[in-house]
Design an enzyme around this catalytic site. Structure first.
Site, PDB file in Angstrom:
ATOM      1  CG  ASP A  34      -0.178   0.020   2.552  1.00 47.62           C
ATOM      2  OD1 ASP A  34      -0.764   0.496   3.556  1.00 47.62           O
ATOM      3  OD2 ASP A  34       0.985  -0.409   2.605  1.00 47.62           O
ATOM      4  CG  ASP A  39       3.994   0.080   1.543  1.00 44.57           C
ATOM      5  OD1 ASP A  39       3.792   1.032   2.330  1.00 44.57           O
ATOM      6  OD2 ASP A  39       3.459  -1.028   1.661  1.00 44.57           O
ATOM      7  CG  ASN A  63       0.570   3.422   4.131  1.00 48.86           C
ATOM      8  OD1 ASN A  63       0.429   3.499   5.352  1.00 48.86           O
ATOM      9  ND2 ASN A  63       1.518   2.692   3.569  1.00 48.86           N
ATOM     10  CB  THR A 151       4.642  -4.237   2.864  1.00 45.75           C
ATOM     11  OG1 THR A 151       4.205  -3.666   1.616  1.00 45.75           O
ATOM     12  CG2 THR A 151       5.778  -5.199   2.632  1.00 45.75           C
ATOM     13  CG  PHE A 193      -1.838   1.570   9.309  1.00 47.35           C
ATOM     14  CD1 PHE A 193      -1.701   1.023   8.049  1.00 47.35           C
ATOM     15  CD2 PHE A 193      -2.758   2.590   9.499  1.00 47.35           C
ATOM     16  CE1 PHE A 193      -2.463   1.498   6.976  1.00 47.35           C
ATOM     17  CE2 PHE A 193      -3.525   3.078   8.434  1.00 47.35           C
ATOM     18  CZ  PHE A 193      -3.378   2.527   7.174  1.00 47.35           C
ATOM     19  CG  ASN A 194       0.205  -2.883   7.386  1.00 46.11           C
ATOM     20  OD1 ASN A 194      -0.243  -1.900   6.794  1.00 46.11           O
ATOM     21  ND2 ASN A 194       1.475  -3.244   7.302  1.00 46.11           N
ATOM     22  CG  HIS A 267       7.109   0.285   9.719  1.00 43.82           C
ATOM     23  ND1 HIS A 267       7.228   0.040  11.074  1.00 43.82           N
ATOM     24  CD2 HIS A 267       6.673   1.566   9.610  1.00 43.82           C
ATOM     25  CE1 HIS A 267       6.869   1.109  11.752  1.00 43.82           C
ATOM     26  NE2 HIS A 267       6.530   2.052  10.899  1.00 43.82           N
ATOM     27  CG  ASP A 268       5.993  -1.667   4.517  1.00 36.80           C
ATOM     28  OD1 ASP A 268       5.342  -0.778   3.952  1.00 36.80           O
ATOM     29  OD2 ASP A 268       5.572  -2.296   5.519  1.00 36.80           O
TER      30      ASP A 268
HETATM   31  O1  RIB Z   1       2.442   0.189  10.747  1.00 39.42           O
HETATM   32  C1  RIB Z   1       3.302   0.362   9.661  1.00 39.42           C
HETATM   33  C2  RIB Z   1       2.734  -0.266   8.432  1.00 39.42           C
HETATM   34  O2  RIB Z   1       1.517   0.379   8.064  1.00 39.42           O
HETATM   35  C3  RIB Z   1       3.652  -0.088   7.216  1.00 39.42           C
HETATM   36  O3  RIB Z   1       3.438  -1.140   6.335  1.00 39.42           O
HETATM   37  C4  RIB Z   1       3.160   1.181   6.619  1.00 39.42           C
HETATM   38  O4  RIB Z   1       3.480   1.277   5.223  1.00 39.42           O
HETATM   39  C5  RIB Z   1       1.684   1.030   6.809  1.00 39.42           C
HETATM   40  O5  RIB Z   1       1.177   0.226   5.766  1.00 39.42           O
HETATM   41 CA    CA Z   2       2.802  -0.605   4.025  1.00 41.92          CA
END
Ligand code: RIB
Ligand code: CA
Length: 338
Positions: A34, A39, A63, A151, A193-194, A267-268
């Protein structure tokens, strides 16, 4: 036999070793994302390595809205001159909940940045096929085992497994960015978040029986971008590394405000770095379930680190990362791109 002998004689040992490494070690992946700044870096890292073959990029609402995430994937592939990579549009919302987006982190386009805008070639468009159908058809037809690398919210992955469970036999591993085992959430006090966006999808994946590896906030907050990293990346002196810096200049703004530090978790790319060098990370196989409905704790990954529930271990949860090895890998690999 003579022909083969002549060919092998013509290949030096080093080339043969490399050829075998590529042939034997190449991981075929579907990157479900996303984009999203981090990403975008995951796409670049995957595209930079000869050890990874990107079968396709599927996009999901997360996102930002789906149109933006698809457009941003096209932008990234354009910038790194990989318009051979096919991009697919997937689910525009979670399985049950309305889409919750993160413009407060990634900006109104989902990939806001300093510097010149990226102009996507008019011939480079998303594929007609739906991302879920691409995942199903690719997994069913593949003669090799495929790595699914989500991701973003797990909606596309879950819908693929629901629509055709038989694809499981061709999935080597699902390596996903999401969750928080023993640390605070980043979207609510308890949820990352994801997983927050689509907790139902997360549980479908966790119940699938497929080998799972979770790159949660515990480990992604150990690989933080800062001005030193951006400066080091610019020593590559290529446009991809410059693009990385432009993205990170914007991406760090939110984190400076929320966490009051310039250290910004990347993160990703942890998902891809794990495929390239698993020794960067360590963790433990435990049981993970997700809270789906609670107003207070929706999206919480309940990680049974001590095994007290006796529930079967269904996911390898990473909790340690080697920051230096991670960023050296990222810098070396991004230097291979234009
Ligand atoms: O919490 C971080 C994740 O949520 C990452 O993948 C960021 O790109 C969002 O998608
Ligand atoms: Ca992401």
């Amino acid at each position: 036999l003579t022909i083969i002998t002549n060919i092998l004689n013509g290949i030096g040992y080093k080339d043969l070793h490399y050829l075998l490494k590529v042939l034997l070690m190449t991981k075929k992946i579907i990157l479900d994302c996303d984009p999203g700044h981090d990403d975008a870096v995951a796409i670049m890292l995957a595209a930079s390595s000869k050890e990874i073959e990107i079968l396709g990029i599927t996009c999901v609402g997360g996102n930002s809205g789906l149109n933006n995430t698809v457009n941003n994937a096209l932008k990234v592939c354009t910038l790194i001159e990989r318009t051979d990579i096919k991009v697919y549009s997937g689910a525009n919302k979670p399985i049950h909940y309305e889409l919750f987006t993160a413009e407060y982190v990634h900006g109104k386009t989902g990939l806001d940045k300093k510097g010149d805008p990226i102009i996507i070639d008019t011939n480079y468009k998303p594929q007609e096929k739906h991302g879920v159908d691409f995942i199903i058809e690719t997994c069913k037809s593949s003669t090799d085992q495929i790595y699914l690398c989500p991701t973003g919210p797990l909606t596309n992955i879950a819908l693929s497994l629901q629509k055709d469970p038989s694809i499981k036999k061709n999935i080597k591993e699902i390596v996903f960015m999401g969750g928080a085992a023993m640390c605070l959430g980043n979207t609510t006090p308890s949820a990352e978040f994801n997983i927050y966006v689509d907790p139902h999808a997360a549980n479908i994946v966790l119940d699938s029986g497929i080998p799972l590896t979770m790159m949660g906030l515990d480990v992604t907050h150990q690989v933080n971008v800062n001005s030193k990293i951006i400066k080091s990346m610019n020593e590559n002196k290529n446009k991809t590394s410059k693009f990385f810096g432009e993205l990170m200049e914007f991406y760090t703004i939110f984190h400076k405000e929320l966490y009051e530090t310039e250290e910004t978790p990347l993160h990703d790319p942890c998902v891809i770095a794990y495929l390239l060098d698993p020794s960067i990370f360590s963790g433990k196989k435990v049981n993970v379930r997700v809270e789906e409905n609670s107003e207070l704790t929706r999206g919480k990954t309940v990680v049974d680190w001590l095994g007290v529930t006796k529930r079967p271990a269904n996911c390898f949860v990473m909790n340690q990362a080697n920051n230096e090895k991670f960023f050296q890998l990222l810098k070396d690999n991004l230097s291979q791109l234009p």
